[in-house]
Design an enzyme around this catalytic site. Structure first.
Site, PDB file in Angstrom:
ATOM      1  CB  ALA A  84      -0.905   0.005   1.386  1.00 35.36           C
ATOM      2  CE1 TYR A 156      -2.697   4.000   4.408  1.00 34.38           C
ATOM      3  CE2 TYR A 156      -3.535   4.810   6.505  1.00 34.38           C
ATOM      4  CZ  TYR A 156      -3.056   3.910   5.778  1.00 34.38           C
ATOM      5  OH  TYR A 156      -2.722   2.923   6.555  1.00 34.38           O
ATOM      6  CE  LYS A 160      -4.843  -0.339   4.026  1.00 31.32           C
ATOM      7  NZ  LYS A 160      -4.260  -1.398   3.547  1.00 31.32           N
TER       8      LYS A 160
HETATM    9  P1  NAD Z   1       5.361   0.697   4.151  1.00 30.25           P
HETATM   10  O1  NAD Z   1       5.067   1.905   3.227  1.00 30.25           O
HETATM   11  O2  NAD Z   1       6.389   0.798   4.704  1.00 30.25           O
HETATM   12  O3  NAD Z   1       5.295  -0.397   3.016  1.00 30.25           O
HETATM   13  C1  NAD Z   1       4.645  -0.697   1.695  1.00 30.25           C
HETATM   14  C2  NAD Z   1       5.367  -1.660   0.767  1.00 30.25           C
HETATM   15  O4  NAD Z   1       4.390  -1.788  -0.288  1.00 30.25           O
HETATM   16  C3  NAD Z   1       6.538  -1.039   0.213  1.00 30.25           C
HETATM   17  O5  NAD Z   1       7.578  -1.769   0.261  1.00 30.25           O
HETATM   18  C4  NAD Z   1       6.351  -0.526  -1.020  1.00 30.25           C
HETATM   19  O6  NAD Z   1       7.540  -0.723  -2.010  1.00 30.25           O
HETATM   20  C5  NAD Z   1       5.166  -1.629  -1.395  1.00 30.25           C
HETATM   21  N1  NAD Z   1       4.154  -1.201  -2.549  1.00 30.25           N
HETATM   22  C6  NAD Z   1       3.977   0.119  -2.410  1.00 30.25           C
HETATM   23  N2  NAD Z   1       3.109   0.009  -3.906  1.00 30.25           N
HETATM   24  C7  NAD Z   1       2.980  -0.993  -4.397  1.00 30.25           C
HETATM   25  C8  NAD Z   1       2.511  -1.423  -5.379  1.00 30.25           C
HETATM   26  N3  NAD Z   1       1.726  -0.663  -6.460  1.00 30.25           N
HETATM   27  N4  NAD Z   1       2.709  -2.784  -5.801  1.00 30.25           N
HETATM   28  C9  NAD Z   1       3.632  -3.644  -5.001  1.00 30.25           C
HETATM   29  N5  NAD Z   1       4.205  -3.130  -3.828  1.00 30.25           N
HETATM   30  C10 NAD Z   1       3.867  -1.916  -3.599  1.00 30.25           C
HETATM   31  O7  NAD Z   1       3.806   0.263   4.785  1.00 30.25           O
HETATM   32  P2  NAD Z   1       3.824  -0.257   6.379  1.00 30.25           P
HETATM   33  O8  NAD Z   1       3.697   0.794   7.280  1.00 30.25           O
HETATM   34  O9  NAD Z   1       4.617  -1.459   6.579  1.00 30.25           O
HETATM   35  O10 NAD Z   1       2.110  -0.714   6.114  1.00 30.25           O
HETATM   36  C11 NAD Z   1       1.899  -2.123   5.523  1.00 30.25           C
HETATM   37  C12 NAD Z   1       0.465  -2.290   5.583  1.00 30.25           C
HETATM   38  O11 NAD Z   1       0.013  -2.227   6.861  1.00 30.25           O
HETATM   39  C13 NAD Z   1      -0.267  -1.248   4.718  1.00 30.25           C
HETATM   40  O12 NAD Z   1      -1.297  -1.945   4.059  1.00 30.25           O
HETATM   41  C14 NAD Z   1      -0.905  -0.156   5.718  1.00 30.25           C
HETATM   42  O13 NAD Z   1      -2.030   0.566   5.445  1.00 30.25           O
HETATM   43  C15 NAD Z   1      -1.044  -1.147   6.717  1.00 30.25           C
HETATM   44  N6  NAD Z   1      -0.956  -0.653   8.122  1.00 30.25           N
HETATM   45  C16 NAD Z   1       0.046   0.124   8.540  1.00 30.25           C
HETATM   46  C17 NAD Z   1       0.408   0.656   9.856  1.00 30.25           C
HETATM   47  C18 NAD Z   1       1.553   1.534  10.247  1.00 30.25           C
HETATM   48  O14 NAD Z   1       1.363   1.863  11.731  1.00 30.25           O
HETATM   49  N7  NAD Z   1       2.543   1.584   9.461  1.00 30.25           N
HETATM   50  C19 NAD Z   1      -0.835   0.434  10.789  1.00 30.25           C
HETATM   51  C20 NAD Z   1      -2.008  -0.322  10.369  1.00 30.25           C
HETATM   52  C21 NAD Z   1      -2.031  -0.814   9.170  1.00 30.25           C
HETATM   53  O1  DAU Z   2      -3.208   4.146  12.883  1.00 28.91           O
HETATM   54  C1  DAU Z   2      -2.770   3.409  11.884  1.00 28.91           C
HETATM   55  C2  DAU Z   2      -1.939   4.485  11.025  1.00 28.91           C
HETATM   56  O2  DAU Z   2      -0.768   4.749  11.553  1.00 28.91           O
HETATM   57  C3  DAU Z   2      -1.528   3.646   9.666  1.00 28.91           C
HETATM   58  O3  DAU Z   2      -2.301   3.178   9.029  1.00 28.91           O
HETATM   59  C4  DAU Z   2      -0.525   4.574   8.654  1.00 28.91           C
HETATM   60  O4  DAU Z   2      -0.234   3.719   7.557  1.00 28.91           O
HETATM   61  C5  DAU Z   2       0.659   4.979   9.612  1.00 28.91           C
HETATM   62  O5  DAU Z   2       1.366   5.969   8.861  1.00 28.91           O
HETATM   63  C6  DAU Z   2       0.102   5.806  10.823  1.00 28.91           C
HETATM   64  O6  DAU Z   2      -0.754   6.760  10.411  1.00 28.91           O
HETATM   65  P1  DAU Z   2      -0.291   8.525  11.406  1.00 28.91           P
HETATM   66  O7  DAU Z   2      -0.661   9.363  10.550  1.00 28.91           O
HETATM   67  O8  DAU Z   2      -0.990   8.114  12.643  1.00 28.91           O
HETATM   68  O9  DAU Z   2       1.126   8.233  11.757  1.00 28.91           O
HETATM   69  P2  DAU Z   2       2.493   9.102  11.460  1.00 28.91           P
HETATM   70  O10 DAU Z   2       3.702   8.588  11.902  1.00 28.91           O
HETATM   71  O11 DAU Z   2       2.451   9.987  10.294  1.00 28.91           O
HETATM   72  O12 DAU Z   2       1.906  10.229  12.702  1.00 28.91           O
HETATM   73  C7  DAU Z   2       1.522  10.099  14.057  1.00 28.91           C
HETATM   74  C8  DAU Z   2       1.180  11.347  14.853  1.00 28.91           C
HETATM   75  O13 DAU Z   2       2.098  12.271  14.822  1.00 28.91           O
HETATM   76  C9  DAU Z   2       0.294  12.076  13.915  1.00 28.91           C
HETATM   77  O14 DAU Z   2      -0.827  12.626  14.760  1.00 28.91           O
HETATM   78  C10 DAU Z   2       0.785  13.202  13.246  1.00 28.91           C
HETATM   79  C11 DAU Z   2       1.849  13.481  14.046  1.00 28.91           C
HETATM   80  N1  DAU Z   2       3.044  13.870  13.146  1.00 28.91           N
HETATM   81  C12 DAU Z   2       3.890  13.226  12.380  1.00 28.91           C
HETATM   82  C13 DAU Z   2       4.791  13.379  11.929  1.00 28.91           C
HETATM   83  C14 DAU Z   2       5.374  12.633  10.756  1.00 28.91           C
HETATM   84  C15 DAU Z   2       3.777  15.059  13.947  1.00 28.91           C
HETATM   85  O15 DAU Z   2       3.303  15.807  14.720  1.00 28.91           O
HETATM   86  N2  DAU Z   2       4.946  15.731  13.216  1.00 28.91           N
HETATM   87  C16 DAU Z   2       5.464  14.778  12.059  1.00 28.91           C
HETATM   88  O16 DAU Z   2       6.546  15.308  11.690  1.00 28.91           O
END
Ligand code: NAD
Ligand code: DAU
Length: 348
Positions: A84, A156, A160
């Site tokens: 994603a 985003y 999703k």
């Molecule tokens: P990330 O951005 O670190 O990794 C995403 C991966 O998907 C990358 O390796 C990228 O190359 C690959 N990708 C992107 N577009 C693609 C495409 N078109 N075809 C094939 N591969 C592709 O993301 P993450 O933080 O590891 O999140 C992984 C999943 O978990 C996502 O679906 C995200 O919505 C979900 N998620 C993330 C969090 C979080 O806190 N990071 C929390 C809950 C759910």
């Molecule tokens: O809740 C799950 C989600 O958490 C996932 O689905 C997303 O993929 C993941 O990116 C994350 O989303 P957030 O927007 O919550 O994460 P982020 O780390 O970008 O930001 C966390 C919080 O911190 C949010 O309230 C925004 C704030 N923030 C973030 C950044 C990057 C700041 O205050 N300063 C910053 O520079």
């Protein structure tokens, strides 16, 4: 023998899921399909890349012909779909990229899965990994349960939410066996430094400002990434068909409080004077449509699958900081090139 396609396995969470499955289930063939966008990094998987039960495939989930041919060739019996576009800030500047990968890419995978198995769906599974952001924003109280209505606010989370709906629709319409999990904010090793914790760790190491959005009172629930991988393993093996599982850390923090705890741990580890890293905090322009609070009620997965987080936040954060301090080469490789352009545009 199972043949499992894991998408997005070179990313943050995906790499921890791949590692767990490859090491734990030697009789499964694990295929990691990843486009290697800016967020994908094969350095995340060097320790398992030569294992016999692991294959990496570079490719785009939006490429319908390529995906259909891949399913015909390998006949994956299960998919764990993580690929994603995952960063909220980037979805604000480039929403179409999110619709394309997160919605259309998911549909391309669902279609290929449906076409290859038609009515022969016994023992097959499409596991869709999603986020708590689909539920929108909470006020000061309350929790997201699996029955909370969807109410996404960012491009985003809207993309999703849409992908979750398509997975359910394919389950209802074509009987595709599926599970969905919606997880809170992950943190841990290998996270790209556009997200709060790795970005701030990197900035503290380099004595750069810590840009807190708005008043810093936004609240998130944080989960150590390995605990998410453990939960995904459980849901994959023991989750009920057509069910959703919320996954969370029972661990809510206001951003500003989290940043202060991070600063304290960094001061200790870097042997800096107490309070030195906190001086780097600056309050910057807020994120548009910023969700006030996310909080997960994870009692369903806790009761039904006996899952709970294995580490406390303090332990997980300490392990995470140690990983970034030990893996400075990983960090310097990912902040080369496009990262600087992204950073300057986002924060200047
Ligand atoms: P990330 O951005 O670190 O990794 C995403 C991966 O998907 C990358 O390796 C990228 O190359 C690959 N990708 C992107 N577009 C693609 C495409 N078109 N075809 C094939 N591969 C592709 O993301 P993450 O933080 O590891 O999140 C992984 C999943 O978990 C996502 O679906 C995200 O919505 C979900 N998620 C993330 C969090 C979080 O806190 N990071 C929390 C809950 C759910
Ligand atoms: O809740 C799950 C989600 O958490 C996932 O689905 C997303 O993929 C993941 O990116 C994350 O989303 P957030 O927007 O919550 O994460 P982020 O780390 O970008 O930001 C966390 C919080 O911190 C949010 O309230 C925004 C704030 N923030 C973030 C950044 C990057 C700041 O205050 N300063 C910053 O520079």
């Amino acid at each position: 023998m199972r043949k499992i396609l894991i998408t997005g396995g070179a990313g943050f969470i995906g790499s921890h899921v791949i590692r767990r499955f490859v090491n734990k289930y030697e009789n499964y063939q694990i295929y990691n399909l990843d486009k290697l966008t800016y967020a994908g990094n094969l350095e995340n998987l060097v320790d398992i890349e030569s294992k016999k039960n692991y294959t990496f495939i570079k490719g785009d989930i939006c490429n319908e012909y390529f995906i259909n041919e891949l399913f015909k060739k390998h006949k994956f019996d299960s998919v764990i779909h993580l690929a994603a576009e995952s960063h909220v800030d980037r979805s604000i500047t480039d929403p179409l990229a999110f619709a394309k990968t997160n919605i259309l890419g998911t549909m391309v995978l669902l279609n290929a899965f449906k076409e290859i198995w038609k009515s022969n769906l016994e023992d097959k599974l499409f596991y869709h990994v999603s986020t708590d952001e689909v539920y929108g924003s909470l006020g000061e109280t309350g929790f997201f349960t699996e029955d909370t209505p969807y109410d996404p606010n960012s491009p985003y989370s809207a993309s999703k939410a849409s992908s979750d709906h398509f997975v359910r629709a394919y389950g209802e319409t074509y009987n595709i066996p599926y599970v969905i999990s919606n997880c809170s904010n992950n943190y841990g090793a290998n996270q790209f430094p556009e997200k709060l914790i790795p970005l701030f760790i990197n900035n503290i190491i380099n004595n750069r400002e810590l840009p807190v959005y708005g008043d810093g009172n936004y609240t998130r629930d944080w989960l150590y990434v390995i605990d998410h991988a453990i939960a995904i393993d459980l849901v994959f093996h023991k989750g009920e068909n057509k069910e959703t599982y919320n996954i969370g850390g029972f661990n809510e923090w206001r951003n500003i409080d989290l940043v202060k705890v991070l600063c304290k741990q960094m001061d200790l580890k870097l042997k800096r004077q107490e309070g030195e890293s906190e001086k780097l905090i600056v309050y910057v322009k807020d994120r548009p449509g910023h969700d006030l609070r996310y909080a997960i009620d994870a009692s369903k997965i806790n009761k039904e699958l006996n899952w709970s987080p294995s580490v406390t936040f303090e332990e997980g954060l300490s392990l995470t900081i140690d990983w970034y301090l030990t893996n400075k080469v990983w960090m310097s490789n990912v902040v080369k090139g496009d990262y600087k352009t992204y950073y300057n545009k986002q924060y200047k």
